[in-house]
Design an enzyme around this catalytic site. Structure first.
Site, PDB file in Angstrom:
ATOM      1  N   SER A 165      29.721  19.085 -22.414  1.00 26.48           N
ATOM      2  CA  SER A 165      31.180  18.863 -22.440  1.00 26.48           C
ATOM      3  C   SER A 165      31.634  18.160 -23.711  1.00 26.48           C
ATOM      4  O   SER A 165      32.831  17.935 -23.905  1.00 26.48           O
ATOM      5  CB  SER A 165      31.580  18.011 -21.224  1.00 26.48           C
ATOM      6  OG  SER A 165      30.789  16.824 -21.207  1.00 26.48           O
ATOM      7  N   TYR A 182      20.650   2.877 -31.682  1.00 22.35           N
ATOM      8  CA  TYR A 182      20.744   4.341 -31.586  1.00 22.35           C
ATOM      9  C   TYR A 182      19.632   4.988 -32.402  1.00 22.35           C
ATOM     10  O   TYR A 182      18.996   5.950 -31.968  1.00 22.35           O
ATOM     11  CB  TYR A 182      22.111   4.712 -32.138  1.00 22.35           C
ATOM     12  CG  TYR A 182      22.488   6.149 -32.290  1.00 22.35           C
ATOM     13  CD1 TYR A 182      23.024   6.872 -31.218  1.00 22.35           C
ATOM     14  CD2 TYR A 182      22.402   6.784 -33.526  1.00 22.35           C
ATOM     15  CE1 TYR A 182      23.443   8.188 -31.381  1.00 22.35           C
ATOM     16  CE2 TYR A 182      22.819   8.092 -33.697  1.00 22.35           C
ATOM     17  CZ  TYR A 182      23.339   8.795 -32.619  1.00 22.35           C
ATOM     18  OH  TYR A 182      23.775  10.092 -32.794  1.00 22.35           O
TER      19      TYR A 182
HETATM   20  P1  NAP Z   1      30.261  13.683 -27.712  1.00 22.41           P
HETATM   21  O1  NAP Z   1      31.358  14.614 -28.037  1.00 22.41           O
HETATM   22  O2  NAP Z   1      30.580  12.245 -27.534  1.00 22.41           O
HETATM   23  O3  NAP Z   1      29.541  14.219 -26.394  1.00 22.41           O
HETATM   24  C1  NAP Z   1      28.549  13.463 -25.757  1.00 22.41           C
HETATM   25  C2  NAP Z   1      28.069  14.254 -24.579  1.00 22.41           C
HETATM   26  O4  NAP Z   1      27.034  13.508 -23.911  1.00 22.41           O
HETATM   27  C3  NAP Z   1      29.164  14.515 -23.539  1.00 22.41           C
HETATM   28  O5  NAP Z   1      28.964  15.794 -22.971  1.00 22.41           O
HETATM   29  C4  NAP Z   1      28.902  13.430 -22.502  1.00 22.41           C
HETATM   30  O6  NAP Z   1      29.370  13.769 -21.209  1.00 22.41           O
HETATM   31  C5  NAP Z   1      27.386  13.391 -22.534  1.00 22.41           C
HETATM   32  N1  NAP Z   1      26.849  12.144 -22.009  1.00 22.41           N
HETATM   33  C6  NAP Z   1      27.031  10.891 -22.501  1.00 22.41           C
HETATM   34  N2  NAP Z   1      26.398   9.984 -21.722  1.00 22.41           N
HETATM   35  C7  NAP Z   1      25.819  10.704 -20.711  1.00 22.41           C
HETATM   36  C8  NAP Z   1      25.060  10.348 -19.574  1.00 22.41           C
HETATM   37  N3  NAP Z   1      24.742   9.057 -19.302  1.00 22.41           N
HETATM   38  N4  NAP Z   1      24.654  11.329 -18.741  1.00 22.41           N
HETATM   39  C9  NAP Z   1      24.989  12.615 -18.983  1.00 22.41           C
HETATM   40  N5  NAP Z   1      25.681  13.025 -20.041  1.00 22.41           N
HETATM   41  C10 NAP Z   1      26.112  12.068 -20.887  1.00 22.41           C
HETATM   42  O7  NAP Z   1      29.099  13.761 -28.773  1.00 22.41           O
HETATM   43  P2  NAP Z   1      28.701  14.904 -29.823  1.00 22.41           P
HETATM   44  O8  NAP Z   1      29.291  14.514 -31.114  1.00 22.41           O
HETATM   45  O9  NAP Z   1      28.957  16.243 -29.237  1.00 22.41           O
HETATM   46  O10 NAP Z   1      27.127  14.633 -29.943  1.00 22.41           O
HETATM   47  C11 NAP Z   1      26.168  15.455 -29.318  1.00 22.41           C
HETATM   48  C12 NAP Z   1      24.792  15.083 -29.854  1.00 22.41           C
HETATM   49  O11 NAP Z   1      24.765  15.221 -31.265  1.00 22.41           O
HETATM   50  C13 NAP Z   1      24.383  13.643 -29.575  1.00 22.41           C
HETATM   51  O12 NAP Z   1      23.017  13.625 -29.230  1.00 22.41           O
HETATM   52  C14 NAP Z   1      24.619  12.937 -30.881  1.00 22.41           C
HETATM   53  O13 NAP Z   1      23.772  11.834 -31.013  1.00 22.41           O
HETATM   54  C15 NAP Z   1      24.280  14.025 -31.861  1.00 22.41           C
HETATM   55  N6  NAP Z   1      24.899  13.880 -33.197  1.00 22.41           N
HETATM   56  C16 NAP Z   1      26.263  13.789 -33.322  1.00 22.41           C
HETATM   57  C17 NAP Z   1      26.801  13.627 -34.595  1.00 22.41           C
HETATM   58  C18 NAP Z   1      28.284  13.474 -34.819  1.00 22.41           C
HETATM   59  O14 NAP Z   1      28.692  13.221 -35.962  1.00 22.41           O
HETATM   60  N7  NAP Z   1      29.113  13.636 -33.801  1.00 22.41           N
HETATM   61  C19 NAP Z   1      25.983  13.566 -35.720  1.00 22.41           C
HETATM   62  C20 NAP Z   1      24.600  13.678 -35.541  1.00 22.41           C
HETATM   63  C21 NAP Z   1      24.071  13.837 -34.269  1.00 22.41           C
HETATM   64  P3  NAP Z   1      30.921  13.452 -20.753  1.00 22.41           P
HETATM   65  O15 NAP Z   1      31.776  14.440 -21.485  1.00 22.41           O
HETATM   66  O16 NAP Z   1      30.921  13.670 -19.302  1.00 22.41           O
HETATM   67  O17 NAP Z   1      31.179  12.037 -21.170  1.00 22.41           O
HETATM   68  O1  GFB Z   2      31.487   8.110 -38.823  1.00 21.42           O
HETATM   69  P1  GFB Z   2      31.273   6.661 -38.977  1.00 21.42           P
HETATM   70  O2  GFB Z   2      31.890   5.763 -37.974  1.00 21.42           O
HETATM   71  O3  GFB Z   2      29.758   6.288 -38.994  1.00 21.42           O
HETATM   72  O4  GFB Z   2      31.843   6.285 -40.443  1.00 21.42           O
HETATM   73  P2  GFB Z   2      28.625   6.474 -40.076  1.00 21.42           P
HETATM   74  C1  GFB Z   2      31.815   4.964 -40.878  1.00 21.42           C
HETATM   75  C2  GFB Z   2      32.331   4.889 -42.289  1.00 21.42           C
HETATM   76  O5  GFB Z   2      33.706   5.288 -42.321  1.00 21.42           O
HETATM   77  C3  GFB Z   2      32.308   3.460 -42.821  1.00 21.42           C
HETATM   78  C4  GFB Z   2      34.535   4.186 -42.714  1.00 21.42           C
HETATM   79  O6  GFB Z   2      32.200   3.479 -44.229  1.00 21.42           O
HETATM   80  C5  GFB Z   2      33.691   2.950 -42.401  1.00 21.42           C
HETATM   81  O7  GFB Z   2      34.115   1.840 -43.173  1.00 21.42           O
HETATM   82  N1  GFB Z   2      35.789   4.245 -41.963  1.00 21.42           N
HETATM   83  C6  GFB Z   2      37.022   4.172 -42.500  1.00 21.42           C
HETATM   84  C7  GFB Z   2      35.924   4.346 -40.638  1.00 21.42           C
HETATM   85  N2  GFB Z   2      37.954   4.167 -41.565  1.00 21.42           N
HETATM   86  C8  GFB Z   2      37.306   4.308 -40.373  1.00 21.42           C
HETATM   87  C9  GFB Z   2      37.741   4.362 -39.035  1.00 21.42           C
HETATM   88  O8  GFB Z   2      38.936   4.318 -38.717  1.00 21.42           O
HETATM   89  N3  GFB Z   2      36.766   4.512 -38.066  1.00 21.42           N
HETATM   90  C10 GFB Z   2      35.434   4.604 -38.376  1.00 21.42           C
HETATM   91  N4  GFB Z   2      34.534   4.775 -37.401  1.00 21.42           N
HETATM   92  N5  GFB Z   2      34.996   4.492 -39.657  1.00 21.42           N
HETATM   93  C11 GFB Z   2      27.306   7.401 -38.100  1.00 21.42           C
HETATM   94  C12 GFB Z   2      26.678   6.818 -36.871  1.00 21.42           C
HETATM   95  O9  GFB Z   2      27.347   6.496 -39.129  1.00 21.42           O
HETATM   96  O10 GFB Z   2      26.598   8.542 -38.511  1.00 21.42           O
HETATM   97  C13 GFB Z   2      26.871   7.854 -35.817  1.00 21.42           C
HETATM   98  O11 GFB Z   2      27.340   5.629 -36.541  1.00 21.42           O
HETATM   99  C14 GFB Z   2      26.358   9.232 -36.238  1.00 21.42           C
HETATM  100  O12 GFB Z   2      26.298   7.479 -34.655  1.00 21.42           O
HETATM  101  C15 GFB Z   2      26.818   9.599 -37.641  1.00 21.42           C
HETATM  102  O13 GFB Z   2      24.983   9.296 -36.125  1.00 21.42           O
HETATM  103  C16 GFB Z   2      26.154  10.841 -38.174  1.00 21.42           C
HETATM  104  O14 GFB Z   2      28.744   7.739 -40.834  1.00 21.42           O
HETATM  105  O15 GFB Z   2      28.529   5.245 -40.892  1.00 21.42           O
END
Ligand code: NAP
Ligand code: GFB
Length: 324
Positions: free
Chosen positions: A18, A146
């Site tokens: 989701s 994490y």
């Molecule tokens: P997201 O939009 O926040 O979605 C998280 C998903 O995990 C949702 O479906 C949520 O369910 C589910 N979830 C969270 N806690 C759970 C629990 N206790 N039991 C069952 N389901 C649970 O995140 P996303 O960005 O799609 O990320 C998906 C994956 O990619 C993660 O493993 C994340 O670490 C990885 N990833 C993300 C990014 C990024 O920039 N977003 C970058 C690198 C890696 P509900 O909808 O019901 O809450």
């Molecule tokens: O995407 P983000 O929160 O995480 O971005 P990371 C953080 C960077 O964006 C920092 C700046 O340099 C912040 O100072 N920033 C500016 C902001 N304005 C904002 C704001 O309004 N919100 C946020 N969140 N940041 C992530 C991990 O690191 O890398 C995640 O925390 C994930 O879990 C992702 O794995 C790939 O890029 O620093």
């Protein structure tokens, strides 16, 4: 490549189905012909099972009896949520991952593809970072909880492979964004936080405040591109070693550039402020996607400006139901 094995039905279970990346995979499967004949796809949310619980994990696997798992479920958030809740990020994600991988093992799942992240690589490192460097040194302090939980998936994959010969692997996305992201400003990643802030600033006629200096550099990958690549990994990639799924280092941009692209996409002409009392987090985490390019020299990523525009349009159109 078909996932079919004899007459056994193929059922792919997507944990975290989701969420943003789960929805992107669902789109690729249902709208882009990603689903092959004889396959069933199940997309789970936390309402179907809280995967922190071994009992609920077991029950949902027994209900669906998957042959393949794409494991995305995780406690996820941006820099500022990580800084407040490192312990919870560590504990929830260790538990979710252990429950999913071990239940998959007990129930004979043939392949599991799990999601790592580029923020888990060592903080003090040489650049560009590649897949061999996951365990080379401590991650950035802001998200160590994490990061260690995610690194442990790679350790678990090795152990399941060594002891049982299982095909459990992992992918490493960089910063991902797109439709269905979490746009809650306090909890979100930078892209979705800045899109929401810009939307509000335009509505209210106020400036947008970017946290930090705007100088940190990031690699942004559009969720739909990632969805397409994860499907390829499920079908074709047979290595145990992780593979980085991302745009290349030549596409790295500063957060200042990102705000400019969002302002343009949303036609925001107001002032941009930088709150330097807030953390910059990691200044960069430049990876190379050379391994992906060797496997998929044909793959083209959506240009960043275009993907930002589509995401901003999606957010505006879906403001009432988006996660804000
Ligand atoms: P997201 O939009 O926040 O979605 C998280 C998903 O995990 C949702 O479906 C949520 O369910 C589910 N979830 C969270 N806690 C759970 C629990 N206790 N039991 C069952 N389901 C649970 O995140 P996303 O960005 O799609 O990320 C998906 C994956 O990619 C993660 O493993 C994340 O670490 C990885 N990833 C993300 C990014 C990024 O920039 N977003 C970058 C690198 C890696 P509900 O909808 O019901 O809450
Ligand atoms: O995407 P983000 O929160 O995480 O971005 P990371 C953080 C960077 O964006 C920092 C700046 O340099 C912040 O100072 N920033 C500016 C902001 N304005 C904002 C704001 O309004 N919100 C946020 N969140 N940041 C992530 C991990 O690191 O890398 C995640 O925390 C994930 O879990 C992702 O794995 C790939 O890029 O620093």
């Amino acid at each position: 490549m078909s996932l079919q094995n004899g007459s056994m039905p193929t059922r792919v279970l997507v944990t975290g189905g989701s969420g943003m990346i789960g929805k992107a995979i669902e789109h690729v499967v249902s709208e882009e012909g990603g689903k092959l004949e004889g396959e069933e796809w199940v997309f789970l949310s936390s309402k179907d099972a809280n995967l922190v619980s071994p009992e609920e994990t077991r029950a949902v696997f027994e209900k669906h009896r998957p042959t393949h798992v794409i494991h995305l479920a995780a406690k996820v958030g941006g820099l500022f949520l990580h800084m407040q809740e490192n312990l919870q990020f560590l504990r929830d994600n260790l538990r979710i991952n252990d429950n999913v991988l071990h239940t998959a093992h007990e129930m004979g799942v043939r392949k599991v593809v799990s999601c790592l992240s580029s923020c888990i690589f060592p903080d003090k490192t040489t650049y560009p970072i590649d897949e061999t460097m996951v365990h080379n040194g401590p991650p950035h302090d802001s998200n160590f909880g994490y990061s260690y939980a995610k690194r442990t998936i790679d350790v678990q994959n090795r152990a399941y492979s060594q002891q049982y010969g299982h095909c459990y692997t992992s992918v490493v996305p960089t910063n991902v964004f797109g439709p269905h992201d979490n746009f809650n400003i306090e909890k979100a990643h930078v892209m979705s936080a800045l899109i929401h802030k810009t939307y509000k600033a335009k509505e209210e006629g106020t400036p947008v405040t970017v946290c930090g200096t705007g100088n940190p550099r990031r690699l942004f990958t559009y969720s739909l591109d990632l969805g397409r690549l994860i499907l390829w990994v499920l079908r074709e990639y047979v290595e145990l070693e992780p593979i980085i799924l991302s745009v290349g280092e030549e596409d790295e941009v500063s957060l200042r550039d990102v705000q400019d692209m969002i302002s343009e996409a949303m036609d925001f002409k107001g002032e941009i402020l930088f709150d330097t009392s807030k953390s910059d987090g990691q200044l960069k985490k430049t990876i190379t996607n050379a391994k992906l390019k060797r496997y998929r020299p044909d793959f083209t990523f959506t240009p960043l400006k275009e993907a930002i525009k589509m995401t901003c349009d999606w957010f505006v159109e879906n403001y009432d139901t988006a996660r804000t």
